[in-house]
Scaffold this active site. Structure first.
Site, short mmCIF file in Angstrom:
data_model
loop_
_atom_site.label_atom_id
_atom_site.label_comp_id
_atom_site.label_asym_id
_atom_site.label_seq_id
_atom_site.Cartn_x
_atom_site.Cartn_y
_atom_site.Cartn_z
N GLY A 162 51.52 -26.22 -30.27
CA GLY A 162 51.44 -27.08 -29.10
C GLY A 162 52.77 -27.09 -28.39
N GLN A 188 58.94 -30.74 -22.78
CA GLN A 188 59.78 -29.87 -23.62
C GLN A 188 60.37 -28.70 -22.85
OE1 GLN A 188 56.59 -29.71 -26.83
NE2 GLN A 188 58.45 -29.56 -28.06
N CYS A 220 58.68 -30.10 -35.10
CA CYS A 220 58.65 -30.10 -33.64
C CYS A 220 59.52 -28.96 -33.13
CB CYS A 220 59.17 -31.44 -33.12
SG CYS A 220 59.25 -31.55 -31.33
N LEU A 221 59.04 -28.23 -32.14
CA LEU A 221 59.82 -27.12 -31.60
C LEU A 221 61.12 -27.60 -30.95
CD1 LEU A 221 57.01 -24.95 -29.94
CD2 LEU A 221 58.22 -24.48 -32.08
N HIS A 237 50.52 -35.31 -31.25
CA HIS A 237 51.96 -35.01 -31.17
C HIS A 237 52.35 -34.69 -29.73
CE1 HIS A 237 55.64 -32.85 -32.93
NE2 HIS A 237 55.64 -32.47 -31.66
N GLU A 238 51.53 -33.86 -29.07
CA GLU A 238 51.84 -33.47 -27.68
C GLU A 238 51.68 -34.64 -26.72
OE1 GLU A 238 53.40 -30.85 -27.57
OE2 GLU A 238 52.73 -30.12 -29.52
N HIS A 269 54.71 -36.68 -26.70
CA HIS A 269 55.82 -36.10 -25.93
C HIS A 269 55.79 -36.58 -24.48
CE1 HIS A 269 58.23 -33.37 -28.30
NE2 HIS A 269 57.18 -32.74 -28.80
ZN LIG Z 1 57.16 -31.64 -30.50
#
Ligand SMILES: [Zn+2]
Length: 188
Positions: A69, A74, A113-114, A155-156, A159
């Protein structure tokens, strides 16, 4: 191989070219404590070519970074949309997403998380959710999700409200993660 993480797909072996592409993608994804990660995104009003090229770019970055995701915040775009795997082979964009149903049943999974590399923290979330919104062409979409796909969507969605896994975890795990993320001061 790492356990099921919220965003990082799997720690499979990458060849040199895949690894180089992953690093390039990660360099284009905002990293904690970038301020964009703490901001609330605004609803998308125009379903135009700019939006569609943003979606294409985000799908490419997500794939190269080996994520499941990626939210617009981000990549520094404060608009309410994300891309994610709605199933193993189904990558979609959800614009102006709303979580319209949540199961009472929850579970706790180590989530990554990226934008917070090297950190995995336990996060409790509903096991099943239904998410509604639009696609990049403005058409209504609705996804009934469970397990890792439900987790990724939640999760997204977080964000887009500036909420990160370290805001959702236990106080102890948060303390440990922040200690890891604190810039190291080297005195010589
Ligand atoms: Zn994340």
């Amino acid at each position: 191989m790492a356990k099921a993480e919220g965003q990082v797909y799997e720690d499979d072996e990458l060849d040199a070219e895949q690894e180089a592409r992953r690093r390039l993608a990660l360099a284009q994804i905002r990293q904690y404590p970038d301020v964009a990660l703490k901001m609330t995104a605004r609803p998308v009003e125009h379903f135009d070519d700019d939006l569609r090229s943003l979606v294409d770019r985000m799908k490419r970055l997500m794939r190269d970074a080996r994520g499941i995701g990626l939210a617009a915040t981000q990549v520094g775009v404060l608009q309410r949309l994300f891309v994610f795997h709605a199933a193993e082979d189904e990558v979609v964009a959800v614009v102006n997403p709303e979580i319209v149903e949540r199961s009472d049943e929850t579970d706790v999974v180590e989530e990554g998380c990226l934008s917070i590399q090297g950190v995995l923290v336990p996060v409790e979330r509903p096991v099943r959710v239904t998410i509604a919104g639009r696609d990049e062409n403005g058409e209504d979409v609705r996804f009934e999700l469970e397990d890792i796909y439900a987790r990724a969507a939640q999760h997204e969605a977080d964000h887009l409200d500036g909420v990160l896994i370290i805001d959702r975890t236990t106080p102890e795990a948060r303390r440990e993660a922040l200690a890891l993320l604190r810039p190291r001061i080297v005195l010589t």
